[in-house]
Design a protein around this motif. Structure first.
Motif, short mmCIF file in Angstrom:
data_model
loop_
_atom_site.label_atom_id
_atom_site.label_comp_id
_atom_site.label_asym_id
_atom_site.label_seq_id
_atom_site.Cartn_x
_atom_site.Cartn_y
_atom_site.Cartn_z
N LYS A 41 -4.46 1.61 -0.94
CA LYS A 41 -3.90 2.42 -2.02
C LYS A 41 -4.88 3.53 -2.40
O LYS A 41 -6.10 3.31 -2.41
N THR A 53 -0.95 3.78 4.85
CA THR A 53 -0.54 2.68 3.97
C THR A 53 -1.48 1.49 3.99
O THR A 53 -1.14 0.44 3.47
N ASP A 63 -0.42 -2.59 0.54
CA ASP A 63 -1.36 -1.60 0.04
C ASP A 63 -0.84 -0.17 0.11
O ASP A 63 -1.61 0.79 0.06
N ALA A 97 2.88 7.96 0.91
CA ALA A 97 3.18 7.04 -0.19
C ALA A 97 4.66 6.69 -0.14
O ALA A 97 5.43 7.30 0.59
N THR A 140 0.62 3.22 -1.23
CA THR A 140 0.50 3.93 -2.51
C THR A 140 1.89 4.17 -3.09
O THR A 140 2.80 4.62 -2.40
N ASP A 187 0.15 4.51 -8.64
CA ASP A 187 -1.18 4.54 -8.03
C ASP A 187 -1.69 5.98 -7.92
O ASP A 187 -2.86 6.26 -8.19
N SER A 239 -7.53 2.69 -5.00
CA SER A 239 -8.46 1.59 -4.71
C SER A 239 -9.90 2.10 -4.75
O SER A 239 -10.17 3.21 -4.30
#
Length: 170
Positions: free
Chosen positions: A13, A10, A57, A37, A59, A63, A16
């Motif tokens: 993401k 975590t 951050d 996630a 996911t 995402d 990213s």
């Protein structure tokens, strides 16, 4: 060195730009990008907004979809679909055949496996237990899945994924 995949947690993401080189290397190695996630259910039937205060951050389904669109040749795995709103997750990712799910997690709703088969198809579902072995086996056995579908979920689907990178067991 025998590694057959990668699990992201975590801290960043999956969509990213920091992840792009990792995903691209996994594509080259024909390895899965396994992501921890989250997708929260909320309380009292109210779907809360994503709680990103503690892990900004992490996911979320959107995402994962964005990463799958950017890298259609990549193989992504949503870890622990049973640890959140699995119905919403399935609906978000159903049109992206390069996203797979495992049915592990601590929530073991009765029709979870059936909904995953209906939304994603029998070839995109992996068995997983994540500490709840009996429940994870039981929800597959109690589902409406055929013997052939159960065999795919318990073994064949993941083994076929591993085969792409030469790491299969049979």
């Amino acid at each position: 060195m025998g590694m057959a995949g990668y699990k992201g947690y975590t801290q960043v993401k999956v969509n990213s730009p920091l992840y792009y080189p990792i995903i691209e290397k996994l594509i080259d190695l024909k390895m899965i990008c396994f992501m921890h996630a989250e997708c929260e259910l909320g309380a009292g039937g109210y779907r809360m907004k994503y709680d990103i205060k503690s892990r900004p951050d992490v996911t979320i389904p959107e995402d994962m979809v964005e990463a799958a669109q950017r890298y259609p040749e990549a193989m992504f795995q949503w870890a622990h679909i049973a640890s959140g709103d699995f119905e919403y997750i399935c609906k978000c990712i159903r049109d992206y055949p390069n996203i797979y799910v495992d049915i592990s997690g601590s929530n073991n709703e009765e029709k979870q496996v059936d909904l995953c088969i209906d939304q994603l198809g029998e070839d995109r579902i992996f068995y997983g237990s994540d500490g709840s072995y009996y429940q994870s086996v039981g929800k597959i056995l109690a589902s409406n899945a055929t013997e052939a579908q159960m065999k795919k979920i318990f073994f064949d689907n993941y083994n076929n994924m591993l085969r792409k990178g030469g790491h299969n067991v049979a």
